[in-house]
Design a protein around this motif. Structure first.
Motif, PDB file in Angstrom:
ATOM      1  N   UNK A 244     -88.966  14.380  49.703  1.00  0.00           N
ATOM      2  CA  UNK A 244     -89.652  15.309  48.804  1.00  0.00           C
ATOM      3  C   UNK A 244     -90.162  16.534  49.554  1.00  0.00           C
ATOM      4  N   UNK A 245     -90.639  16.331  50.769  1.00  0.00           N
ATOM      5  CA  UNK A 245     -91.085  17.476  51.568  1.00  0.00           C
ATOM      6  C   UNK A 245     -89.923  18.388  51.922  1.00  0.00           C
ATOM      7  N   UNK A 246     -88.779  17.774  52.258  1.00  0.00           N
ATOM      8  CA  UNK A 246     -87.603  18.575  52.546  1.00  0.00           C
ATOM      9  C   UNK A 246     -87.137  19.370  51.345  1.00  0.00           C
ATOM     10  N   UNK A 247     -87.156  18.752  50.150  1.00  0.00           N
ATOM     11  CA  UNK A 247     -86.754  19.479  48.943  1.00  0.00           C
ATOM     12  C   UNK A 247     -87.737  20.598  48.614  1.00  0.00           C
ATOM     13  N   UNK A 248     -89.030  20.350  48.859  1.00  0.00           N
ATOM     14  CA  UNK A 248     -90.012  21.425  48.654  1.00  0.00           C
ATOM     15  C   UNK A 248     -89.704  22.622  49.540  1.00  0.00           C
TER      16      UNK A 248
END
Length: 509
Positions: A244-248
């Protein structure tokens, strides 16, 4: 037949050209039985259902060995239900949760009774309250124990139901087996490459699969406290946080790098939307209504014009006129963009099967992804307001017209195209005078579906600032205003029906 023809197979011990020989070659084992059964099925005037004892006894294992996978799943699920019922009843753990609750309440009641005795001995003021609490806990424990007894009394009934289900499963499997195998034999005659005979490896795999599935299911439902690895799926919270952090970060980078492009797209859609909304709402309402009625009369006939007049009267009298025009502007802009993109793309897919094969997963993704999920990246890239609502609607509404346009073009008879080409038709003439007219019913169905898809997004788009009737429905949901929500929803329906009827035009005779 040519000796090198793969369909021509050497026969051993029987005549390949005879019906009996074909059946023997197909079934391999127990051929005499199946020769008789297949003959009965084919020669009967009415449907006959000869019973197959081997299929009834072996169930899904027989079905897998014979390659009748539909029968495999029917037998598997029925037997799964039966063995779970029998296993749960035989384990005797019915009411286990109620028993644990009764024991817990009993311990609490005993502890509360001890507290009441101590309070009474000390002359405390809360002694009576503690006694009442202990009595209430004991009453709840008694009720839980009664539920345990009621559940345990159902054990014979549950076992009986499981045995009955197993018996019904065996009957269904036995009666369906020969007919399904005969249908597979009919397919094998036209497709000799189909697997035939007994497939022992597949039967072994089916047996192992069934035993594991039945055993784990019985353990899961019959044991009072099954192992955690069986009831809770393995998960890794750290992986989820990292992804999720990478997608953000990825969405932030795309938004920053394409800020200019996204701004241009948003501005262009806003310009069209604002211009159309201003033209519809700024014009005197009698003129707007008259234009819509005249278009309905010319394009779709008097019946649609009468329906349109009634629908417009509903919108005007109940105070939905301005918001209806805003909704029409939003819906019309989204639908026009969907058609402007979808029809040419559908034509390309219809004439290039490889392109359609490549685009089909993308269309599946666009059409099956929940509509609310679209709003997340759209908001991240385009912000909030009407343009993001149009873009989300565009993603959701384009696939139907692409699919149905491609389907219509693929359904054009080759003989008609060949005749046109024989008379010297150019590619443009072939497309505009032959392909599109013949595919028009399918294309119009795609247009209808796209309009309905755009309609379904009106309320969802209101979540990100798109005005119109969707805002009234959203407010009705928030404040539980049932009547207002129904009236606004019916107004949205009427807007879509007016657009659809006018676009579809007069029915072809």
């Amino acid at each position: 037949m040519n000796a090198h023809d793969p369909v021509a197979k050497p026969m051993v011990g029987h005549d390949r050209s005879s019906e009996e020989g074909l059946v023997r070659e197909f079934v391999v084992q127990n051929s005499a039985y199946y020769v008789e059964m297949f003959a009965r099925i084919r020669d009967a005037r009415n449907a006959v259902w000869p019973f197959n004892i081997a299929a009834a006894l072996l169930g899904p294992v027989w079905a897998a060995a014979r390659g009748t996978m539909v029968l495999f799943w029917i037998a598997f699920f029925l037997e799964m239900l039966a063995v779970v019922q029998i296993g749960v009843g035989a384990a005797g753990n019915l009411g286990g949760a109620e028993m644990a609750r009764a024991e817990r309440l009993t311990k609490q009641a005993e502890a509360r009774a001890e507290q009441a005795k101590a309070a009474t001995a000390a002359g405390a003021d809360n002694a009576e309250g503690l006694k009442s609490s202990a009595a209430a806990l004991e009453k709840a424990a008694s009720a839980a124990r009664q539920q345990v007894e009621t559940a345990r009394a159902k054990v014979p009934l549950l076992i009986g139901a499981g045995l009955l289900t197993l018996f019904v499963a065996k009957l269904i499997t036995g009666f369906l087996a020969n007919r399904m195998l005969e249908r597979r034999f009919a397919r094998w005659r036209s497709q000799p490459t189909l697997r035939h005979g007994l497939d022992y490896p597949l039967a072994t795999g089916a047996l192992v699969f069934c035993l594991l599935a039945y055993g784990l299911s019985i353990y899961r439902f019959a044991i009072a406290a099954p192992a955690a690895w069986l009831t809770v799926a393995p998960s890794n919270r750290d992986w989820q946080v990292a992804l999720s952090s990478g997608l953000d970060g990825l969405m932030a980078a795309i938004s920053h790098s394409g800020e200019g492009v996204f701004g241009v797209v948003t501005g262009a859609i806003s310009l069209v939307l604002d211009g159309l909304a201003y033209a519809l709402t700024g014009m005197p309402w009698p003129v707007t209504m008259a234009i819509i009625l005249v278009l309905a009369w010319q394009l779709a006939g008097p019946r649609v014009a009468i329906f349109t007049a009634a629908a417009l009267a509903y919108l005007a009298v109940l105070g939905f006129w301005e918001k209806s025009l805003e909704t029409v502007a939003l819906l019309g802009t989204a639908a026009v963009l969907c058609l402007a993109i979808g029809i040419p793309l559908g034509i390309w897919c219809g004439r290039r099967p490889r392109v359609y094969t490549a685009l089909r997963p993308v269309l599946d993704f666009m059409q099956t992804m929940p509509a609310f999920v679209y709003l997340i990246p759209v908001i991240a890239l385009f912000g909030i307001g009407k343009p993001p609502g149009v873009i989300a609607t565009l993603i959701f509404g384009t696939p139907p017209v692409v699919r149905l346009t491609a389907l219509g073009l693929q359904g054009v008879p080759p003989a008609v195209r060949e005749a046109a080409q024989a008379y010297g038709a150019t590619r443009w003439f072939l497309l505009t005078r032959v392909d599109l007219p013949l595919a028009m019913p399918s294309i119009m169905a795609g247009i209808n579906q796209t309009i309905l898809m755009c309609l379904s997004m009106v309320v969802i788009a209101s979540l990100i600032g798109a005005k119109g009737l969707g805002e009234d429905v959203l407010n009705a949901l928030q404040y539980a205003a049932v009547g207002q929500g129904l009236l606004a929803g019916f107004a949205i329906l009427l807007c879509a029906m007016i657009i659809d009827r006018i676009v579809q035009g007069r029915p072809s005779r």
